[in-house]
Design a protein around this motif. Structure first.
Motif, PDB file in Angstrom:
ATOM      1  N   ALA A 248      19.670 -81.296  46.384  1.00 53.21           N
ATOM      2  CA  ALA A 248      19.619 -82.282  45.291  1.00 53.21           C
ATOM      3  C   ALA A 248      19.332 -81.578  43.959  1.00 53.21           C
ATOM      4  CB  ALA A 248      18.544 -83.318  45.581  1.00 53.21           C
ATOM      5  N   PHE A 249      18.449 -80.566  43.997  1.00 54.14           N
ATOM      6  CA  PHE A 249      18.083 -79.850  42.773  1.00 54.14           C
ATOM      7  C   PHE A 249      19.256 -79.040  42.229  1.00 54.14           C
ATOM      8  CE2 PHE A 249      16.558 -75.916  40.783  1.00 54.14           C
ATOM      9  CZ  PHE A 249      15.803 -76.446  39.747  1.00 54.14           C
ATOM     10  N   ASN A 250      20.006 -78.437  43.152  1.00 53.71           N
ATOM     11  CA  ASN A 250      21.106 -77.564  42.716  1.00 53.71           C
ATOM     12  C   ASN A 250      22.395 -77.920  43.460  1.00 53.71           C
ATOM     13  OD1 ASN A 250      22.869 -75.574  42.008  1.00 53.71           O
ATOM     14  ND2 ASN A 250      21.527 -73.846  42.546  1.00 53.71           N
ATOM     15  N   PRO A 251      23.142 -78.896  42.949  1.00 58.10           N
ATOM     16  CA  PRO A 251      24.370 -79.308  43.640  1.00 58.10           C
ATOM     17  C   PRO A 251      25.452 -78.227  43.611  1.00 58.10           C
ATOM     18  CG  PRO A 251      23.757 -80.857  41.872  1.00 58.10           C
ATOM     19  CD  PRO A 251      22.906 -79.655  41.715  1.00 58.10           C
ATOM     20  N   ALA A 252      25.275 -77.210  42.779  1.00 56.97           N
ATOM     21  CA  ALA A 252      26.307 -76.159  42.672  1.00 56.97           C
ATOM     22  C   ALA A 252      25.895 -74.896  43.430  1.00 56.97           C
ATOM     23  CB  ALA A 252      26.553 -75.849  41.210  1.00 56.97           C
ATOM     24  N   LEU A 253      25.231 -75.072  44.591  1.00 54.55           N
ATOM     25  CA  LEU A 253      24.810 -73.905  45.382  1.00 54.55           C
ATOM     26  C   LEU A 253      26.022 -73.057  45.735  1.00 54.55           C
ATOM     27  CD1 LEU A 253      22.370 -75.419  48.054  1.00 54.55           C
ATOM     28  CD2 LEU A 253      21.758 -73.945  46.116  1.00 54.55           C
ATOM     29  N   GLY A 254      25.852 -71.753  45.731  1.00 52.10           N
ATOM     30  CA  GLY A 254      26.951 -70.856  46.127  1.00 52.10           C
ATOM     31  C   GLY A 254      27.179 -70.910  47.634  1.00 52.10           C
ATOM     32  N   GLU A 255      28.287 -70.295  48.047  1.00 46.55           N
ATOM     33  CA  GLU A 255      28.702 -70.310  49.446  1.00 46.55           C
ATOM     34  C   GLU A 255      27.609 -69.763  50.390  1.00 46.55           C
ATOM     35  OE1 GLU A 255      31.339 -71.578  50.780  1.00 46.55           O
ATOM     36  OE2 GLU A 255      31.348 -70.607  52.752  1.00 46.55           O
ATOM     37  N   ASN A 256      26.962 -68.689  49.973  1.00 48.67           N
ATOM     38  CA  ASN A 256      25.947 -68.071  50.833  1.00 48.67           C
ATOM     39  C   ASN A 256      24.743 -68.995  51.014  1.00 48.67           C
ATOM     40  OD1 ASN A 256      27.590 -65.905  50.973  1.00 48.67           O
ATOM     41  ND2 ASN A 256      26.336 -64.581  49.668  1.00 48.67           N
ATOM     42  N   ALA A 257      24.357 -69.663  49.941  1.00 50.57           N
ATOM     43  CA  ALA A 257      23.220 -70.583  50.019  1.00 50.57           C
ATOM     44  C   ALA A 257      23.580 -71.782  50.898  1.00 50.57           C
ATOM     45  CB  ALA A 257      22.822 -71.049  48.621  1.00 50.57           C
ATOM     46  N   VAL A 258      24.799 -72.282  50.742  1.00 53.29           N
ATOM     47  CA  VAL A 258      25.225 -73.428  51.557  1.00 53.29           C
ATOM     48  C   VAL A 258      25.214 -73.034  53.034  1.00 53.29           C
ATOM     49  CG1 VAL A 258      27.199 -74.917  52.100  1.00 53.29           C
ATOM     50  CG2 VAL A 258      26.570 -74.502  49.715  1.00 53.29           C
ATOM     51  N   SER A 259      25.666 -71.831  53.306  1.00 54.52           N
ATOM     52  CA  SER A 259      25.697 -71.366  54.693  1.00 54.52           C
ATOM     53  C   SER A 259      24.272 -71.361  55.278  1.00 54.52           C
ATOM     54  CB  SER A 259      26.363 -69.988  54.708  1.00 54.52           C
ATOM     55  OG  SER A 259      25.919 -69.206  55.733  1.00 54.52           O
ATOM     56  N   LEU A 260      23.285 -70.933  54.487  1.00 50.64           N
ATOM     57  CA  LEU A 260      21.900 -70.940  54.964  1.00 50.64           C
ATOM     58  C   LEU A 260      21.385 -72.374  55.140  1.00 50.64           C
ATOM     59  CD1 LEU A 260      19.481 -69.069  55.686  1.00 50.64           C
ATOM     60  CD2 LEU A 260      18.669 -69.466  53.368  1.00 50.64           C
ATOM     61  N   MET A 261      21.748 -73.270  54.209  1.00 47.72           N
ATOM     62  CA  MET A 261      21.305 -74.675  54.322  1.00 47.72           C
ATOM     63  C   MET A 261      21.835 -75.269  55.635  1.00 47.72           C
ATOM     64  SD  MET A 261      19.492 -75.154  51.619  1.00 47.72           S
ATOM     65  CE  MET A 261      19.193 -73.415  51.305  1.00 47.72           C
ATOM     66  N   ARG A 262      23.101 -74.990  55.920  1.00 39.89           N
ATOM     67  CA  ARG A 262      23.711 -75.534  57.146  1.00 39.89           C
ATOM     68  C   ARG A 262      22.990 -75.021  58.386  1.00 39.89           C
ATOM     69  NH1 ARG A 262      29.295 -74.142  55.409  1.00 39.89           N
ATOM     70  NH2 ARG A 262      29.935 -75.793  54.008  1.00 39.89           N
ATOM     71  N   ARG A 263      22.623 -73.733  58.349  1.00 38.99           N
ATOM     72  CA  ARG A 263      21.911 -73.170  59.494  1.00 38.99           C
ATOM     73  C   ARG A 263      20.567 -73.859  59.683  1.00 38.99           C
ATOM     74  NH1 ARG A 263      22.156 -66.707  58.982  1.00 38.99           N
ATOM     75  NH2 ARG A 263      20.703 -66.426  60.685  1.00 38.99           N
ATOM     76  N   ALA A 264      19.874 -74.101  58.574  1.00 38.70           N
ATOM     77  CA  ALA A 264      18.549 -74.719  58.646  1.00 38.70           C
ATOM     78  C   ALA A 264      18.659 -76.179  59.064  1.00 38.70           C
ATOM     79  CB  ALA A 264      17.858 -74.604  57.287  1.00 38.70           C
ATOM     80  N   GLU A 265      19.766 -76.829  58.709  1.00 39.87           N
ATOM     81  CA  GLU A 265      19.948 -78.230  59.096  1.00 39.87           C
ATOM     82  C   GLU A 265      20.304 -78.343  60.583  1.00 39.87           C
ATOM     83  OE1 GLU A 265      21.099 -79.392  54.537  1.00 39.87           O
ATOM     84  OE2 GLU A 265      22.698 -79.031  55.983  1.00 39.87           O
ATOM     85  N   ALA A 266      21.014 -77.330  61.099  1.00 39.04           N
ATOM     86  CA  ALA A 266      21.388 -77.347  62.527  1.00 39.04           C
ATOM     87  C   ALA A 266      20.167 -77.049  63.392  1.00 39.04           C
ATOM     88  CB  ALA A 266      22.483 -76.323  62.786  1.00 39.04           C
ATOM     89  N   SER A 267      19.309 -76.177  62.907  1.00 44.73           N
ATOM     90  CA  SER A 267      18.137 -75.806  63.697  1.00 44.73           C
ATOM     91  C   SER A 267      17.008 -75.511  62.713  1.00 44.73           C
ATOM     92  CB  SER A 267      18.530 -74.591  64.546  1.00 44.73           C
ATOM     93  OG  SER A 267      17.439 -73.834  64.855  1.00 44.73           O
TER      94      SER A 267
END
Ligand SMILES: Cc1cc2nc3c(=O)[nH]c(=O)nc-3n(C[C@H](O)[C@H](O)[C@H](O)COP(=O)(O)O)c2cc1C
Length: 433
Positions: free
Chosen positions: A320-339
């Motif tokens: 929410a704070f940074n809707p323009a996260l780069g690809e690497n950050a998004v990849s980490l967010m997805r990992r944290a959301e999965a587990s």
């Protein structure tokens, strides 16, 4: 024939673990010494790697006014490094990073044509638009160019370079001026008359490598890339990335196997699984958790150091704070959301391999893992990120490469002299008069 793996080694000051320079096996002063690069280049060639890769950094990173990170401030010039490695190796491909945002095509075309000539056809160019926005401040600009414009400039930059590389017919010499033609390249970004000041390089063009993960970055990769470096933490994301690039290539009429997708992989090896885990814990001890938290904060712009270390990574708040996260950050967010992972866990991932995949285990387990990714369509190979140079590269070369060879998925020797040949690509035909 069984599908073959392609391997690169990504040289990094000290090693890919952020605290590599503190490890007793790594002598930090070696990072600026010639022999460090030559030793690692020779080692990778002994392991029959496709390529030896050097990144760039166009400014020393700082946070809140302080210069930080051994690895972020000890980046020597990539073309100088690979040129030196060319002189002590015979077959391994040599990939250097140079930016299309802060250079001019005539200069870069000449640099890579020179490298290709001097190395006998082993040159590769990692074409970047420059990751670090603050680099603009070192190049007489007050801010970075907008991203999609940067990629348009990159496309035009590569077109201008190709026009220069093709300005001499294949095999033409300076004694045959009729076979040399000025390309007179014009675009909204560049005006290049040419021709190139030397014969067409052995590979025609250097191999073009790309590493951008954004929408325009992926389109650019699908358009010009022959190899792609990417950070993929888990197999489903890697499969989706590879399919996405293949779809974009199909739209451009390119065959999917004309690109080799090589995600980063950082191996922590041990004789037994326990030994590997012990080594990983020992590496982690070398970096204070706050270093990883700083790295996370830099990547997301979200002030994670204001949160308790053992609380869950607040992925929703970060997004929410940074809707323009780069690809690497998004990849980490997805990992944290999965587990779910704590900020401490995420910090540990950052110091270990940034968001690249890391693998902790025995050589047999790693070989199985790599072959599984190859068979499941996660990749065409890997860009190996040793935590500490040269020791972890030597472990990989001596203990993992022989297993991959025995399993029939990796070359026992080089078949030809050129990098494009190692990657199974086709030489660009060039101009006919
Ligand atoms: C393995 C790897 C190596 C990279 N090396 C560099 C580099 O040396 N210099 C650079 O400016 N960016 C480098 N990047 C970053 C990319 O070029 C790109 O800027 C980043 O992935 C963001 O891409 P995007 O702008 O398309 O989102 C690298 C990325 C990866 C995955």
């Amino acid at each position: 024939m069984t599908r073959q793996l392609h391997l690169g080694v990504f040289i990094y000051p000290g090693g890919h673990h952020i605290a590599a320079w503190r490890h007793p096996d790594m002598k930090a002063e070696r990072i600026t010494e010639l022999d460090y690069y030559l030793e690692n280049g020779r080692l990778a060639e002994r392991g029959k790697f496709d390529l030896f890769f050097v990144g760039d950094a166009l400014n020393a990173r700082e946070r809140e006014g302080r210069v930080v990170g051994e690895i972020a401030i000890n980046n020597l010039d990539p073309v100088s490094i690979v040129s030196a490695v060319a002189s002590v190796t015979e077959r391994i491909g040599l990939v250097a990073t140079l930016s299309t945002t802060y250079n001019e095509p005539a200069m870069i075309a000449a640099k890579f044509a020179t490298l290709d000539h001097l190395s006998g056809g082993r040159a590769g160019w990692n074409v970047v638009t420059t990751l670090d926005e603050k680099a603009a401040l070192n190049f007489s600009r007050s801010e970075a160019m907008e991203k999609s414009l940067r990629y348009q400039r990159a496309q035009s930059f590569v077109d201008a370079c190709k026009a220069l590389w093709d300005s001499w017919e294949d095999g033409a010499t300076a004694a045959e001026p009729a076979r040399i033609k000025a390309p007179m390249y014009r675009s909204e970004f560049f005006s290049v008359d040419g021709p190139l000041g030397m014969p067409r390089p052995p590979q025609g063009w250097p191999v073009l490598v790309q590493a951008g993960g954004s929408e325009p970055g992926r389109d650019f990769a699908a358009s010009i890339g022959e190899a792609i470096f990417t950070a993929q933490g888990a197999l489903p994301g890697a499969q989706a990335f590879r399919s996405d690039i293949h779809r974009r290539m199909a739209r451009l009429g390119r065959a999917p196997d004309s690109i080799k997708i090589m995600p980063g992989l950082s191996p922590v090896l041990g004789d037994t699984e326990e030994h590997a885990l012990r080594r990983e814990a020992e590496f982690a001890e070398l970096a204070h958790p706050s270093v990883g938290v700083w790295m996370l904060t830099e990547m997301t712009r979200f002030r994670l150091y204001d949160h308790p270390l053992d609380s869950l990574l607040p992925t929703a708040d970060i997004r929410a704070f940074n809707p323009a996260l780069g690809e690497n950050a998004v990849s980490l967010m997805r990992r944290a959301e999965a587990s779910p992972m704590t900020i401490r866990d995420a910090a540990r991932i950052m110091v270990r391999s940034r968001v690249h995949q890391s693998f902790v285990g025995t050589p047999e387990q790693l070989a199985d893992h790599m072959i599984m990714w190859l068979n499941e369509g996660g990749s065409d190979g890997f860009n190996i990120l040793p935590p500490i140079f040269p020791n972890d590269l030597a472990l990989f070369v001596d203990h993992v490469v022989p297993l991959l060879q025995k399993r029939g998925v990796f070359r026992r020797d080089y078949e030809g002299p050129t990098l494009r040949g190692h990657l199974g690509g086709t030489r660009p035909p060039g101009r006919k008069s």
